[in-house]
Design an enzyme around this catalytic site. Sequence first.
Site, PDB file in Angstrom:
ATOM      1  N   GLU A 233      18.477 -67.769  18.440  1.00  0.00           N
ATOM      2  CA  GLU A 233      18.708 -66.329  18.338  1.00  0.00           C
ATOM      3  C   GLU A 233      17.355 -65.632  18.311  1.00  0.00           C
ATOM      4  O   GLU A 233      16.609 -65.736  17.342  1.00  0.00           O
ATOM      5  CB  GLU A 233      19.509 -65.994  17.075  1.00  0.00           C
ATOM      6  CG  GLU A 233      19.864 -64.527  16.958  1.00  0.00           C
ATOM      7  CD  GLU A 233      20.612 -64.224  15.682  1.00  0.00           C
ATOM      8  OE1 GLU A 233      20.195 -63.295  14.955  1.00  0.00           O
ATOM      9  OE2 GLU A 233      21.603 -64.927  15.390  1.00  0.00           O
ATOM     10  N   CYS A 267      17.001 -57.661  15.379  1.00  0.00           N
ATOM     11  CA  CYS A 267      16.895 -58.164  16.749  1.00  0.00           C
ATOM     12  C   CYS A 267      17.682 -57.335  17.760  1.00  0.00           C
ATOM     13  O   CYS A 267      17.431 -57.429  18.965  1.00  0.00           O
ATOM     14  CB  CYS A 267      17.328 -59.630  16.823  1.00  0.00           C
ATOM     15  SG  CYS A 267      19.027 -59.932  16.315  1.00  0.00           S
TER      16      CYS A 267
END
Length: 458
Positions: A233, A267
């Site tokens: 990720e 993110c």
Amino acid sequence: MIEVVQAFDRKPIADIESDDAAALERKLVTARRLFRDRTAWIPVHERMAILERLAALMAAERDALGMQIAREGGKPLTDALVETDRAIDGVRNGVDVLRTKAGREIPMGLTRASDARRAFTIVEPIGVVAAISAFNHPLNLVVHQIVPAIVAGCPVIIKPAGPTPLSCLRFAELVREAGLPDGWCQTFVPESTDLAERLVTDPRVAFLSFIGSARVGWYLRSKLAPGARCALEHGGVAPAIIDRSADLDKIVEPLVKGGYYHAGQVCVSTQRIYVHADLADAFTERFAARVAQLKVGDPTLAETEVGPLITPKEAARVQSWIAEAVAGGARQLGGGSLSETTLKPSVLVEPPRHAKVSTLEVFGPLTCIYAYKDIDEAIESANSLPVAFQASVFTENLRVALDAAERLDASAVMINDHTAFRTDWMPFAGRRESGYGIGGIPWTVDEMTEEKMIVFKS
């Protein structure tokens, strides 16, 4: 010893013992031994009971967990408590997954050669999990890595982010207090990244769960032992498109939240805002005014909305990227610094398309606004980077919403909501350079398990 400091003022919080190479070897031996001994595997009903007790233990110290997030990670207390609530719910989600996780029947008798057979699958743990976590959600991210491992039945060794180990260490203590047997969840806190790489690349590790930068994630994937799987990720440069039909009264607040939540250290933080030229001036004025109202400062205070960046180095980097964009012709609204770690939120209008703020993940309290005349132009710009994670479209036009949702290069598209929306049970994944595999607790359990087929001939 490793010193842990407050993100906001760099004052020491705690000194913790670090792990050396010998400690790593002991942890790997333990994890491998547990996995290889099927008699040591924890029955499903016991895993469910452990997770239920864990959720109760976390709820009992919710406020302390939230304050710890605020101190070590710099997330404003109000948001840190939301993170804690999500983490508790994530543990409960693990129980829900255990209630329904099962194999399936594979049809037989479809050909003469397969006649007189019955086949089905069972679900087994993949093996030892090595998890590398990130600083920006120091409790909830480790929940997303440890809880799926418990659900899947995998021993897990987790390395928390260097600046924020305390939330992870406390969570691991709570896991043990809830009754998880010794060795099934181990923490690893080395002083050097070399040992972290050794953990990941050890042949006894069957699965890597990594949350962090693309540069490090793809490098580690290239070093995995043969047969090891992974989920990565990374981050993105999340785009939001504002259509001509959008209602300005409804969109400013969600975009401010998406862009400046946790000082942009997310993110999928909203970074690039493409607004139709007919609305550009009015939107920019309203948006910048609301950003200027955000309360910036000590994250442990309930009224704070934007806290510090994780280190002085990161604050200096963001400032340098802003300066580069301004030198290239961008108009800056707001900005400045309160301390060596804490920046006032900035808005950049029309930064150069090649500038760092337009092409790389800022991970700071900054958004960029670009005007467009045709939505095809906005979608093309949104899709122009090698990263792709979540995106947004703000519109009152259903045709525009559906068309843009299909054409945007993203793993998830939010309609009339910011790019950082997430629930802990939904699939969460970056595309291309932004990641590999699928996050979200039920989906991570799938990544950490394997199906074994059993065929009976009668």
